[in-house]
Design an enzyme around this catalytic site. Structure first.
Site, PDB file in Angstrom:
ATOM      1  N   HIS A   1       0.793  -1.233   0.000  1.00 39.56           N
ATOM      2  CA  HIS A   1       0.000   0.000   0.000  1.00 39.56           C
ATOM      3  C   HIS A   1       0.817   1.270   0.000  1.00 39.56           C
ATOM      4  CE1 HIS A   1      -4.232  -1.166   0.428  1.00 39.56           C
ATOM      5  NE2 HIS A   1      -3.755  -2.266   0.977  1.00 39.56           N
TER       6      HIS A   1
ATOM      7  N   ARG B   1      -6.217  12.182   5.267  1.00 38.20           N
ATOM      8  CA  ARG B   1      -5.322  12.304   6.407  1.00 38.20           C
ATOM      9  C   ARG B   1      -4.331  13.438   6.186  1.00 38.20           C
ATOM     10  NH1 ARG B   1      -5.452   8.415  10.599  1.00 38.20           N
ATOM     11  NH2 ARG B   1      -3.693   9.650  11.351  1.00 38.20           N
TER      12      ARG B   1
ATOM     13  N   THR C   1      -8.349   6.908  -2.782  1.00 36.30           N
ATOM     14  CA  THR C   1      -9.705   6.457  -3.088  1.00 36.30           C
ATOM     15  C   THR C   1     -10.676   7.613  -2.925  1.00 36.30           C
ATOM     16  OG1 THR C   1      -9.835   5.659  -0.807  1.00 36.30           O
ATOM     17  CG2 THR C   1      -9.448   4.007  -2.527  1.00 36.30           C
TER      18      THR C   1
ATOM     19  N   LYS D   1     -14.259   8.842  -5.037  1.00 33.06           N
ATOM     20  CA  LYS D   1     -15.555   9.242  -4.473  1.00 33.06           C
ATOM     21  C   LYS D   1     -15.950  10.615  -4.995  1.00 33.06           C
ATOM     22  CE  LYS D   1     -13.944   6.993  -0.247  1.00 33.06           C
ATOM     23  NZ  LYS D   1     -13.269   7.323   1.036  1.00 33.06           N
TER      24      LYS D   1
HETATM   25  C1  LIG Z   1     -11.987   7.660   1.345  1.00 28.09           C
HETATM   26  C2  LIG Z   1     -11.553   8.053   2.697  1.00 28.09           C
HETATM   27  C3  LIG Z   1     -10.201   8.248   2.978  1.00 28.09           C
HETATM   28  C4  LIG Z   1      -9.122   8.112   1.919  1.00 28.09           C
HETATM   29  O1  LIG Z   1      -8.944   9.369   1.300  1.00 28.09           O
HETATM   30  P1  LIG Z   1      -7.673   9.658   0.361  1.00 28.09           P
HETATM   31  O2  LIG Z   1      -7.974  11.008  -0.203  1.00 28.09           O
HETATM   32  O3  LIG Z   1      -7.687   8.607  -0.699  1.00 28.09           O
HETATM   33  O4  LIG Z   1      -6.477   9.638   1.209  1.00 28.09           O
HETATM   34  C5  LIG Z   1      -9.841   8.617   4.252  1.00 28.09           C
HETATM   35  N1  LIG Z   1     -10.766   8.805   5.220  1.00 28.09           N
HETATM   36  C6  LIG Z   1     -12.076   8.646   4.974  1.00 28.09           C
HETATM   37  C7  LIG Z   1     -13.050   8.880   6.080  1.00 28.09           C
HETATM   38  C8  LIG Z   1     -12.521   8.255   3.712  1.00 28.09           C
HETATM   39  O5  LIG Z   1     -13.829   8.077   3.507  1.00 28.09           O
END
Ligand SMILES: *Cc1c(COP(=O)(O)O)cnc(C)c1O
Length: 826
Positions: free
Chosen positions: A357, A546, A651, A655
């Site tokens: 990862h 984060r 990810t 979204k």
């Molecule tokens: C999708 C998601 C992440 C991952 O976000 P990245 O922008 O890909 O780092 C982290 N926290 C929550 C609550 C999420 O839903």
């Protein structure tokens, strides 16, 4: 769809309300309603859940086991009602009872048993697995305290424990009959067995009881209910009454406490340093418990010999955290099942697959030999032997290349390299986006690619469109149903059908109207959470993830300061009104990340009261799944601005895309594939690519000072960190120094913020200009939604199933189809 009887369901809700309140429906609080509805739904799915387990065993289906120390589940109730297809019915039943479903849902605490992307990926995967009727089970830890709740005090992060099960959890079931014992420490003795064979035993161990709690994972539009099994640690000795009677109260509970420590708390590090002994103990605790569980079940179904385990079970290791399961399986096969080394190694290598990862060195797990050996003396012997044999193999292949031997040694420099252990003993290794997998082959795992290229494969991440589109953005979901039909919910590749309608002005308008509504909703939430009033008609520009230096929130922030100064200096500048949202938790021990949160708040306070150019900055506290569900649908710009080569996939970017936000990002992680699918003209791409970053870094050619000399505006912008514009703080000074001079022996601006600033600034501005043309903007939004089909976790999980796990769904035979129509339990 499930056979649903409103009267029976009402009866069940009433029953659980009575049990919960003691004084009937009049006294029912929203929380009690939540519990009652959840329990009534558990009753409803009960038979399907049980039968799912039974069928998989009865038909001897090979099953995939997902091992992950994190599951960032969020809330269960709303998602489960949706996946059962029962939202209108449940709403109506409750409404008639005078109960409020929405208010009840809002009392559910997030199950935040994860940090960020990695944990949320695990949550999306298990939902997709159930939806696709794939025989699979998730294993993890039932942390007593999940990801901390983030409070902001004087502009700084304060961590508060997340007591998520304080009032119990109606969605998990304790399974006492599946309890196992996990052993730590002790010493290894050898004995001569009757045939003369040496057997190894570990004695004088510390024993901990592992108790499983099962959560049902309900697929969309199917009767499949899979299981997420999370282990809780308990003492085998319990409470010591002798000590208690002697008034030694602390000693009386000492062993209990020590046991409970194992599942007490999730380490809040994301992509960051590990190194704590308790964390390693957690990893072993759940890995060992899960393996024991799998083997017990295997024997019950298939009888004695474990030689054929790989025909029935495949274990996916979500990063190196559960890699300790590898020597543990070897131990069980050899010491408990009496298999020889070679056969044990064969079985093990066919059972495990490993997902990498990250390429960040600080996140690649290596454990000190001394620590490892003290906790797991037998496992250490096994790892040592794995390494010895591997080194012999390697020496045959590269007889003179001592450097290569050293680089690839699983044990070196007093440390055990967990990624190397995974490489040596699993049959598959995958990266999580195309670029990431290529970087693994070239860089991080280059030596391994040279010897075993066949093990490498890519599985680009995905997210479940059920939670991240249908549930969180119901208006857009309905519009999609109307335009392309509702099948996209199960088959997101169909969403490309939207592209045919890109010239439909009426449709573009409606997409714009839905976004406007979602923005109003976020504006209300923002006011409730922060007291800041934002203009829902401004451009909503969002960075939520984060807090990490490589994710470069500070690049965003510095550009905000830059724009603010520009408008102040020239009030005639035509900047569109813009609201920049941040949401981010910093690891408790990550000083620089916390300093950035501090700076965001100082900048927000100053800019928001100043109001120049209708610029607003908002920090949404306690970013988590339930808050994310409000943010993604309201976004117009998706900020994905990591230093190229650092973000494995991302990810959040996916979204955003499926909710019609447009990517402002670097060519990093899955952004590259997002741009491929949407068209590069439908994103705002900037900055160095990963090769250019590598070139600058490797050759020591990067000189941020020179860039600042050429860019006085940027120098002036950075000066605001130290000239008191946002108040004086050592935090801001240190941030400034780290960018301009480098601190603590590090090079200045490790993450190329100053380098990418200009190009980022231009891309931001272009995004703002484009946004002014609403129809063009909505067109681009539509093309992003239409291009998001690839980023369904269903696609990802299907690829794992067919290319790595070799498992087949239930319900393939006619016989099983009948079963899928089975009635529900109440
Ligand atoms: C999708 C998601 C992440 C991952 O976000 P990245 O922008 O890909 O780092 C982290 N926290 C929550 C609550 C999420 O839903």
């Amino acid at each position: 769809m499930m056979d649903f009887n409103k009267d029976k369901f009402k009866e069940r809700v009433m029953y659980w309300i009575d049990r919960g309140t003691g004084d009937g429906i009049e006294g029912a609080t929203d929380r009690q309603t939540y519990e009652a509805v959840s329990r009534a739904l558990m009753d409803l799915i009960w038979n399907n859940w049980r039968d799912c387990e039974r069928d998989i065993k009865a038909e001897k289906l090979k099953r995939a086991y997902y091992f992950s120390v994190e599951y960032l589940m969020g809330r269960a109730l709303g998602n489960n009602i949706m996946n059962l297809g029962l939202r209108p019915q449940v709403f109506e039943v409750l409404d008639k009872m005078g109960l409020n479903l929405n208010a009840a849902e809002d009392t559910e605490p997030d199950a935040a048993l994860g940090n960020g992307g990695l944990g949320r990926l695990a949550a999306c995967f298990i939902e997709s697995l159930a939806t696709l009727n794939l025989p699979a089970r998730g294993y993890g830890i039932r942390y007593r305290y999940g990801m901390f709740r983030q409070k902001i005090v004087n502009g700084q992060q304060v961590e508060v424990p997340d007591d998520w099960i304080a009032s119990g959890d109606p969605w998990s079931i304790r399974r006492n009959n599946r309890t196992v014992v996990v052993k730590f420490g002790g010493r290894v003795i050898t004995e001569q067995a009757p045939g003369g064979k040496l057997v190894y035993k570990t004695v004088d161990t510390e024993e901990i009881r592992a108790v499983p709690f099962d959560m049902p994972i309900i697929g969309w539009d199917t009767n499949t209910v899979n299981t997420l099994r999370l282990w809780e640690a308990e003492s085998v000795n319990g409470f010591n009454l002798q000590f208690f009677n002697n008034m030694e109260y602390l000693r009386a509970v000492e062993s209990q406490n020590r046991a409970h420590d194992l599942s007490r708390v999730l380490y809040p590090n994301d992509n960051g340093p590990f190194g704590k002994a308790l964390r390693l103990r957690q990893q072993y605790f759940f890995s060992s418990a899960s393996l024991q569980d799998i083997i017990r079940e295997y024997k019950r179904v298939n009888g004695g010999s474990l030689s054929d385990l790989p025909e029935m079970a495949v274990i996916q290791l979500n990063d190196t955290h559960p890699v300790i399961a590898i020597p543990e399986l070897m131990r069980i096969l050899m010491d408990e099942e009496n298999l020889g080394w070679n056969e044990s190694a064969e079985v093990t290598k066919k059972t495990f697959a490993y997902t990498n990862h990250t390429v960040l060195t600080e996140a690649l797990e290596k454990w000190p030999i001394d620590l490892f050996r003290a906790e797991f003396p037998r496992l250490f012997q096994i790892v040592d032997e794995i390494n010895r044999r591997f080194m012999i193999e390697l020496s045959k292949r590269f007889p003179l290349d001592k450097q290569r031997h050293h680089r690839m040694s699983i044990i070196a420099d007093g440390m055990i390299n967990m990624a190397w252990l995974a490489m040596a003993m699993s049959f598959s290794v995958n990266g999580v986006a195309s670029l990431h997998t290529e970087l693994l082959k070239k860089d991080v795992l280059g030596d391994w690619y040279a010897i075993w290229p066949h093990k490498f494969n890519n599985k680009t991440n995905g997210v479940t469109q059920r939670r991240w589109l249908r549930k969180s953005n119901p208006a857009l979901a309905s519009l999609l149903d109307e335009v392309i039909g509702s099948e996209w919910t199960k088959n997101l590749s169909l969403i490309v059908g939207l592209r045919d309608r890109v010239d439909d002005k009426n449709l573009l308008n409606r997409i714009g109207e839905i976004k406007a509504e979602n923005k109003k909703n976020l504006a209300n939430t923002t006011f409730r959470l922060t007291g800041i009033a934002v203009d829902p008609d401004s451009l909503f520009d969002i960075q939520i993830k984060r807090l990490h230096e490589y994710k470069r929130q500070i690049l965003n922030l510095i550009s905000v300061i830059h724009d603010w100064l520009a408008v102040k200096n020239n009030p005639n500048l035509d900047f569109p009104p813009r609201t920049i949202f941040f949401g981010a938790k910093a690891a408790s021990g990550y000083r620089r990340a916390k300093q950035i949160i501090h700076l965001i708040h100082a900048v927000a306070e100053k800019i928001n009261q100043d109001g120049a150019g209708s610029l607003k900055v908002v920090f949404i506290p306690d970013y988590k799944v339930s808050v994310a569900e409000i943010l993604f649908p309201a976004a117009e710009i998706s900020q994905q601005i990591s230093t190229a080569g650092k973000e494995a996939s991302g990810t959040g970017n996916m979204k955003f895309m499926m909710n019609g936000a447009i990517t402002l990002g670097t060519m990093d992680g899955a952004n590259i594939e997002i741009v491929d699918e949407a068209g590069v003209e439908n994103a705002f791409i900037f900055g160095l690519n990963s090769e250019e970053v590598k070139e600058l870094r490797d050759n020591g050619l990067y000189n941020p000072g020179a860039i600042l000399d050429d860019n006085p505006e940027l120098r002036e912008t950075l000066n605001t960190l130290v000239n008191g514009t946002f108040g004086f703080s050592d935090d801001f000074k240190e941030l400034y120094n780290s960018l301009v001079y480098g601190v603590e022996g590090k090079v200045p601006d490790e993450y190329f913020v100053i380098q990418d600033f200009k190009s980022y600034s231009e891309a931001r501005q272009l995004a703002g200009e484009t946004w002014k043309h609403k129809e063009q903007w909505n067109r681009i939004a539509l093309l992003n939604i239409a291009g998001s089909g690839k980023f369904s976790a269903d696609r990802t999980v299907q690829e794992y199933a067919s290319e790595i796990w070799r498992i087949r769904p239930r319900f393939q035979s006619a016989n099983n189809l009948r079963k899928s129509e089975k009635l529900c339990s109440i």
